[in-house]
Every structure is written in structure tokens, then in C-alpha cells.
Enzyme design. Structure first.
Site, PDB file in Angstrom:
ATOM      1  CB  SER A   1      32.726  41.215  39.458  1.00 21.44           C
ATOM      2  OG  SER A   1      33.806  40.598  38.829  1.00 21.44           O
TER       3      SER A   1
ATOM      4  CG  ASP B   1      30.435  36.786  32.778  1.00 24.33           C
ATOM      5  OD1 ASP B   1      31.645  36.946  32.568  1.00 24.33           O
ATOM      6  OD2 ASP B   1      29.868  37.159  33.821  1.00 24.33           O
TER       7      ASP B   1
ATOM      8  CG  HIS C   1      32.176  39.942  34.268  1.00 24.62           C
ATOM      9  ND1 HIS C   1      31.776  38.791  34.921  1.00 24.62           N
ATOM     10  CD2 HIS C   1      32.875  40.663  35.189  1.00 24.62           C
ATOM     11  CE1 HIS C   1      32.232  38.813  36.163  1.00 24.62           C
ATOM     12  NE2 HIS C   1      32.889  39.941  36.356  1.00 24.62           N
TER      13      HIS C   1
HETATM   14  C1  MLT Z   1      37.537  37.380  40.768  1.00 23.27           C
HETATM   15  O1  MLT Z   1      38.755  37.389  40.713  1.00 23.27           O
HETATM   16  O2  MLT Z   1      36.899  37.512  41.818  1.00 23.27           O
HETATM   17  C2  MLT Z   1      36.827  37.187  39.480  1.00 23.27           C
HETATM   18  O3  MLT Z   1      37.715  36.835  38.486  1.00 23.27           O
HETATM   19  C3  MLT Z   1      36.040  38.376  39.111  1.00 23.27           C
HETATM   20  C4  MLT Z   1      36.917  39.566  38.912  1.00 23.27           C
HETATM   21  O4  MLT Z   1      37.399  39.781  37.808  1.00 23.27           O
HETATM   22  O5  MLT Z   1      37.145  40.271  39.867  1.00 23.27           O
END
Ligand code: MLT
Length: 201
Positions: A102, A152, A183
Site C-alpha cells: 500500500s 480494491d 486492498h
Molecule cells: C497512499 O496514500 O499511499 C494510498 O492511498 C494507500 C494508503 O492508503 O496508504
């Protein structure tokens, strides 16, 4: 940067760079390093940004909307941290394989987008496209394994395909593994990443 370095039994193996998701820390992905290569050294890093107390690797303006200026600065900071860590722990700077989930996958993607030699390869679990409209460095010889969820909500499937296409346009070799999930990080996608890695090293 706050981190854990664990020297592995086999110094010819890559050093695994572990990059957690939002709200995680440097302990989270250690089980992945053990599943992917138990003999490799690992360097697990905590993101330097706090969002309401949750560690991240760069700031965002909203869900999925990145603060590009901060992303660029944090990517540089991480790349320089890797230079310093390689000297301090005496591992091969040119043999780092990132494993990110992520937000951690997004900063790993950003390392690839901004620096030709930051990483040798990367396993990106549920990444997004870190930046658009820039020329990528030549990534020939770099291998990337993306895992993505068909449902996702944070990263739609077209975005995973877009990321693959952008990396391929820069000459990287890219594979996508799909999970019929959202996700979350699943055991089966980590197992798929482990099989891909075994063929690589
Ligand atoms: C991010 O901000 O890098 C993406 O939205 C993934 C997350 O939720 O961290």
C-alpha cells in the site's frame, strides 16, 4: 530513518527492503521477508510522516491524492537513507529488492519512477501510480511484481494496469498477480510473490 536491519545467513542474496502500509511500522512486514527469502538480510524502515499518529512514507492531501512535493522529497530521503545504510551495514547497494504494501508500495514505486538505480527489483502489494506526466529513468534489467485486488476500492484495476504499462515503457519487466479481493494483503499473494522471487534470484 527509524529501522530494523537483520543480517541474513547468505550475503549473496539481495537485501530485502520492507516498507509498511499507512498506520504500520517497521515490524509489520518481517513475516513477509521470512516467507520470501529466509536467508536474505532485511532492512525494514518506518515512514517519517505521521498522519493523525499513523506512520506513512509521504504526505497525502486526501485518500489517493498525494502531496507530490512531499513525495519527491521523501523519495529522495529514502534513497539517501539506502545509500547510508548500505555503507553502515556493508550490504550491496545495487542488490536491494523492495517489498512494499500500500503506502509502502507507493514509495517503492516512487523510487523506481525517480531513480535509475535505487532498487534491483520490487514486489509491490496493492500499489498506485505514484506520479503522472514525468519521464521515468531507464529501468531495463529491473523486475517488478505487482499484486492487485480486482475489488480494491483504493486502487482500481485500471490503475494497476496503468502502473504496469508505465514501468514497461521504461523497459522494466513487470508481472501482475490478481486476487479476487480488496486492498487487504493476502497470504496467497505473498506466496505468489515468493514463487516469482525464487525464479529471479
Ligand atoms: C497512499 O496514500 O499511499 C494510498 O492511498 C494507500 C494508503 O492508503 O496508504
Amino acid at each position: 530513518m527509524k529501522h530494523i536491519y537483520q543480517k541474513g545467513a547468505d550475503s549473496t542474496r539481495p537485501t530485502l527492503l520492507l516498507l509498511h502500509g499507512t498506520g504500520g511500522n517497521e515490524h509489520d512486514l518481517i513475516p513477509l521477508a521470512e516467507m520470501i527469502d529466509r536467508n536474505a538480510s532485511y532492512l525494514s524502515v518506518r515512514g517519517n510522516v505521521l498522519e493523525y499518529g499513523m506512520p506513512r512514507f509521504f504526505k497525502r492531501l486526501a485518500e489517493g491524492v498525494f502531496d507530490i512535493e512531499d513525495l519527491i522529497a521523501r523519495t529522495k530521503e529514502l534513497n539517501e537513507f539506502l545509500d547510508d545504510a548500505a555503507k553502515e551495514y556493508e550490504f550491496d547497494r545495487n542488490n536491494i529488492v523492495a517489498i512494499g504494501y500500500s503506502n509502502g508500495a507507493n514509495i517503492a514505486g516512487s523510487l523506481l519512477f525517480h531513480y535509475e538505480n535505487a532498487l534491483k527489483a520490487a514486489i509491490l502489494h496493492h500499489p498506485m501510480v505514484p506520479r503522472r506526466g514525468i519521464a521515468l529513468p531507464n529501468l531495463s534489467g529491473k523486475n517488478v511484481f505487482i499484486t492487485a485486488g480486482t475489488n480494491d476500492p483504493i486502487c482500481p484495476s485500471e490503475e494497476s494496469e496503468e502502473l504496469k504499462a508505465l514501468l514497461e515503457k521504461a523497459n522494466a519487466t513487470v508481472e501482475i498477480h490478481w486476487e479476487n479481493h480488496g486492498h487487504q494483503l493476502t497470504r496467497s499473494e505473498v506466496e505468489a510473490a515468493a514463487s516469482w522471487y525464487q525464479k529471479l534470484v
